[in-house]
Write a protein that holds these residues in place. Structure first.
Motif, PDB file in Angstrom:
ATOM      1  N   TYR A 292       0.787  -1.228   0.000  1.00  0.00           N
ATOM      2  CA  TYR A 292       0.000   0.000   0.000  1.00  0.00           C
ATOM      3  C   TYR A 292       0.825   1.288   0.000  1.00  0.00           C
ATOM      4  O   TYR A 292       0.246   2.377  -0.126  1.00  0.00           O
ATOM      5  CB  TYR A 292      -0.958  -0.004   1.197  1.00  0.00           C
ATOM      6  CG  TYR A 292      -1.979  -1.110   1.077  1.00  0.00           C
ATOM      7  CD1 TYR A 292      -3.051  -1.002   0.189  1.00  0.00           C
ATOM      8  CD2 TYR A 292      -1.854  -2.282   1.808  1.00  0.00           C
ATOM      9  CE1 TYR A 292      -3.972  -2.017   0.059  1.00  0.00           C
ATOM     10  CE2 TYR A 292      -2.784  -3.313   1.683  1.00  0.00           C
ATOM     11  CZ  TYR A 292      -3.838  -3.171   0.801  1.00  0.00           C
ATOM     12  OH  TYR A 292      -4.754  -4.189   0.654  1.00  0.00           O
ATOM     13  N   THR A 293       2.143   1.195   0.133  1.00  0.00           N
ATOM     14  CA  THR A 293       2.955   2.412   0.036  1.00  0.00           C
ATOM     15  C   THR A 293       3.942   2.367  -1.127  1.00  0.00           C
ATOM     16  O   THR A 293       4.212   3.397  -1.739  1.00  0.00           O
ATOM     17  CB  THR A 293       3.731   2.677   1.338  1.00  0.00           C
ATOM     18  OG1 THR A 293       4.685   1.646   1.553  1.00  0.00           O
ATOM     19  CG2 THR A 293       2.785   2.759   2.522  1.00  0.00           C
ATOM     20  N   TYR A 318      -1.944   1.917  -6.436  1.00  0.00           N
ATOM     21  CA  TYR A 318      -2.332   2.906  -5.417  1.00  0.00           C
ATOM     22  C   TYR A 318      -3.834   3.107  -5.394  1.00  0.00           C
ATOM     23  O   TYR A 318      -4.472   3.091  -4.329  1.00  0.00           O
ATOM     24  CB  TYR A 318      -1.620   4.220  -5.689  1.00  0.00           C
ATOM     25  CG  TYR A 318      -2.253   5.418  -5.030  1.00  0.00           C
ATOM     26  CD1 TYR A 318      -2.260   5.551  -3.642  1.00  0.00           C
ATOM     27  CD2 TYR A 318      -2.866   6.422  -5.785  1.00  0.00           C
ATOM     28  CE1 TYR A 318      -2.849   6.646  -3.021  1.00  0.00           C
ATOM     29  CE2 TYR A 318      -3.455   7.516  -5.175  1.00  0.00           C
ATOM     30  CZ  TYR A 318      -3.446   7.622  -3.808  1.00  0.00           C
ATOM     31  OH  TYR A 318      -4.040   8.702  -3.199  1.00  0.00           O
ATOM     32  N   HIS A 343      -4.438   6.797   2.231  1.00  0.00           N
ATOM     33  CA  HIS A 343      -4.282   5.434   2.752  1.00  0.00           C
ATOM     34  C   HIS A 343      -2.816   5.018   2.938  1.00  0.00           C
ATOM     35  O   HIS A 343      -2.477   4.418   3.970  1.00  0.00           O
ATOM     36  CB  HIS A 343      -5.003   4.443   1.838  1.00  0.00           C
ATOM     37  CG  HIS A 343      -5.053   3.055   2.386  1.00  0.00           C
ATOM     38  ND1 HIS A 343      -5.555   2.761   3.632  1.00  0.00           N
ATOM     39  CD2 HIS A 343      -4.642   1.867   1.853  1.00  0.00           C
ATOM     40  CE1 HIS A 343      -5.461   1.458   3.847  1.00  0.00           C
ATOM     41  NE2 HIS A 343      -4.910   0.891   2.795  1.00  0.00           N
ATOM     42  N   PRO A 344      -1.913   5.320   2.006  1.00  0.00           N
ATOM     43  CA  PRO A 344      -0.511   4.955   2.245  1.00  0.00           C
ATOM     44  C   PRO A 344       0.059   5.597   3.511  1.00  0.00           C
ATOM     45  O   PRO A 344       0.844   4.968   4.233  1.00  0.00           O
ATOM     46  CB  PRO A 344       0.200   5.465   0.990  1.00  0.00           C
ATOM     47  CG  PRO A 344      -0.849   5.475  -0.066  1.00  0.00           C
ATOM     48  CD  PRO A 344      -2.101   5.879   0.646  1.00  0.00           C
TER      49      PRO A 344
END
Length: 374
Positions: A292-293, A318, A343-344
């Motif tokens: 997620y990042t 992403y 979110h990240p």
């Protein structure tokens, strides 16, 4: 590119799972529940909750659809006048029984001991409803939750409240509570499986069949557990009972923390218990960061470097992660715009909180509500 494609595929699969959980498998108690005839005891543990117990109690007093309702309140060593607020709010309502708790003996943590004392005062109730002071119930919440417990043929039902957020820190972290179990936990498989490890629950609003609670050993079975709610669900499974999760966003709302220090310390006290061994935490946090990042970082780097294909694929990863947050928020009454875009950042902060939790535990500096957490 191979690694990037694998990451994006992983995010796509998890987001699809979030959607299936949210739209197909998540239980939703009805808006118009049938009346409940069996005795029900609502159990409310309090420790220094004078500033927020009023709305919680008023909502409990306004419950309808439960013919035999008893409310037992435990003042667990409060020093801020909590008991006085309770008395002023409930007046002489005969349904309410205010008790004074005793300090937990060696081997017990505060919350399990308070709940244990409350269960002992529940009388002939066939259903126990544990509620935290930061939860405000809708008028039909108890009736609906008990009805869903019986309809699901479950021993323990956890209707997750709608999480209210105010500060930036809350908006970053609090939505992860529902997102994590909607994304990674197969809900109906959890219900069908007898494996204690496949369990989840939220102690803010917990509905338990009394006989099943006693068979599992009650809170005495989880006396030294920081995450007593999840451990109680596991104890129920070990005793042969069934557990279920439900969307309780139309039944209850909850603002757990008011600011960053509260949120930071609240998560720090319990995240180590969520993951167990530090190696397991490292693997899970590393996986979350990778999924997620990394895509958003690669998208930025590729855009600067002029690599359109990498930019497109990474941006897709992403956006799929953002979509998962949107699905989770909309399914549980949460806020999604524009919060889901960060979110990240949420995942990075969660990773830092996890590291802090292990760091403080190693140095035996964890505490909550003035009591040490070991």
């Amino acid at each position: 590119m191979t690694v990037l494609f694998a990451l994006v595929l992983g995010v796509a699969v998890l987001t699809a799972h979030t959607w299936v959980n949210a739209t197909r498998w998540l239980r939703r108690p009805g808006d118009r529940p049938a009346g409940v005839d069996e005795p029900v005891a609502v159990l409310l543990p309090l420790r220094d909750e004078a500033d927020r117990v009023g709305p919680c109690l008023s909502a409990l007093l306004a419950q309808r659809g439960v013919a035999d309702l008893r409310i037992v309140v435990l003042d667990d060593g409060s020093t801020d006048g909590t008991a006085e607020v309770v008395r002023a709010t409930v007046g002489d309502d005969p349904r309410v029984d205010l008790r004074t708790g005793v300090s937990p003996p060696p081997g017990w943590l505060g919350k399990p001991h308070a709940c244990h004392q409350l269960a002992g005062q529940a009388g002939a109730a066939g259903v126990l409803v544990f509620v935290d002071a930061d939860v405000v119930l809708a008028p039909d919440a108890v009736a609906a939750a008990v009805g869903e417990l019986r309809a699901a043929r479950a021993t323990l039902l956890s209707p997750y409240p709608r999480i209210l957020v105010g500060s930036v820190a809350e908006r970053l972290i609090q939505p992860l509570l529902q997102w994590l179990w909607l994304t990674f936990l197969p809900l109906r498989a959890m219900e069908a499986s007898a494996r204690p490890s496949l369990a989840a629950a939220g102690g803010q609003f917990l509905v338990v069949d009394r006989a099943g609670y006693d068979a599992a050993g009650g809170h005495a079975a989880v006396r030294d557990r920081v995450l007593e709610d999840i451990e109680l669900a596991r104890a129920v499974k070990r005793a042969g009972g069934r557990i279920a999760l439900a969307d309780g966003s139309r039944l209850a709302s909850c603002r757990m923390y008011q600011d960053w220090p509260q949120l930071r310390d609240g998560y720090s006290k319990s995240l180590w218990a969520t993951f167990g061994h530090p190696a397991a935490a490292a693997v899970v946090v590393g996986l979350l960061l990778a999924l997620y990042t990394v895509p958003v970082l690669l998208a930025v780097v590729a855009a600067v470097a002029g690599a359109p294909l990498v930019t497109f694929v990474a941006s897709t990863g992403y956006l799929l992660g953002v979509l998962g947050r949107v699905i989770s928020a909309r399914a549980t009454g949460g806020r999604w715009w524009p919060d889901a875009l960060a979110h990240p950042v949420s995942v990075v902060v969660l990773g830092w909180l996890t590291l802090r939790s292990y760091h403080l535990r190693k140095r035996r500096r964890l505490s909550w509500r003035g009591r040490p957490v070991t």
